[in-house]
Design a protein around this motif. Structure first.
Motif, PDB file in Angstrom:
ATOM      1  N   ASP A  32     -64.114  47.360 -89.919  1.00  0.00           N
ATOM      2  CA  ASP A  32     -65.179  48.304 -89.601  1.00  0.00           C
ATOM      3  C   ASP A  32     -64.753  49.632 -90.209  1.00  0.00           C
ATOM      4  O   ASP A  32     -63.582  49.980 -90.161  1.00  0.00           O
ATOM      5  N   SER A  33     -65.692  50.354 -90.809  1.00  0.00           N
ATOM      6  CA  SER A  33     -65.299  51.630 -91.405  1.00  0.00           C
ATOM      7  C   SER A  33     -66.473  52.580 -91.521  1.00  0.00           C
ATOM      8  O   SER A  33     -67.631  52.171 -91.476  1.00  0.00           O
ATOM      9  N   GLU A  34     -66.127  53.835 -91.664  1.00  0.00           N
ATOM     10  CA  GLU A  34     -67.089  54.879 -91.972  1.00  0.00           C
ATOM     11  C   GLU A  34     -66.581  55.524 -93.251  1.00  0.00           C
ATOM     12  O   GLU A  34     -65.489  56.103 -93.273  1.00  0.00           O
ATOM     13  N   LYS A  35     -67.355  55.396 -94.319  1.00  0.00           N
ATOM     14  CA  LYS A  35     -66.928  55.836 -95.643  1.00  0.00           C
ATOM     15  C   LYS A  35     -66.367  57.262 -95.623  1.00  0.00           C
ATOM     16  O   LYS A  35     -66.982  58.182 -95.109  1.00  0.00           O
ATOM     17  N   GLY A  36     -65.167  57.386 -96.181  1.00  0.00           N
ATOM     18  CA  GLY A  36     -64.514  58.679 -96.291  1.00  0.00           C
ATOM     19  C   GLY A  36     -63.897  59.208 -95.010  1.00  0.00           C
ATOM     20  O   GLY A  36     -63.330  60.296 -95.004  1.00  0.00           O
ATOM     21  N   LYS A  37     -64.004  58.452 -93.907  1.00  0.00           N
ATOM     22  CA  LYS A  37     -63.482  58.947 -92.635  1.00  0.00           C
ATOM     23  C   LYS A  37     -62.413  58.038 -92.041  1.00  0.00           C
ATOM     24  O   LYS A  37     -61.324  58.494 -91.742  1.00  0.00           O
ATOM     25  N   TRP A  38     -62.735  56.784 -91.816  1.00  0.00           N
ATOM     26  CA  TRP A  38     -61.779  55.910 -91.149  1.00  0.00           C
ATOM     27  C   TRP A  38     -62.078  54.446 -91.456  1.00  0.00           C
ATOM     28  O   TRP A  38     -63.177  54.091 -91.864  1.00  0.00           O
ATOM     29  N   THR A  39     -61.086  53.621 -91.264  1.00  0.00           N
ATOM     30  CA  THR A  39     -61.215  52.177 -91.400  1.00  0.00           C
ATOM     31  C   THR A  39     -60.366  51.527 -90.322  1.00  0.00           C
ATOM     32  O   THR A  39     -59.234  51.939 -90.090  1.00  0.00           O
TER      33      THR A  39
END
Length: 51
Positions: A32-39
């Motif tokens: 699960d990830s939010e592009k440019g923020k966390w994975t």
């Protein structure tokens, strides 16, 4: 940790090694990830019994 920065790079083998081990033990990997923020990686193994 200096060894974990993008400036130095890496071999890219970490996730491949984890995938091999997880497959060997019948587990699963999801991400699960939010592009440019966390994975986040989720690794699940089946419950092992002594039977």
């Amino acid at each position: 940790d200096e060894a974990r920065t993008k400036r130095r790079g890496g071999s890219g083998l970490g996730l491949s090694i984890v995938k091999s081990l997880v497959n060997e033990y019948g587990g699963t990997i999801s991400v699960d990830s939010e592009k440019g923020k966390w994975t986040k990686f989720y690794i699940l193994f089946p419950k092992l019994t002594s039977e």
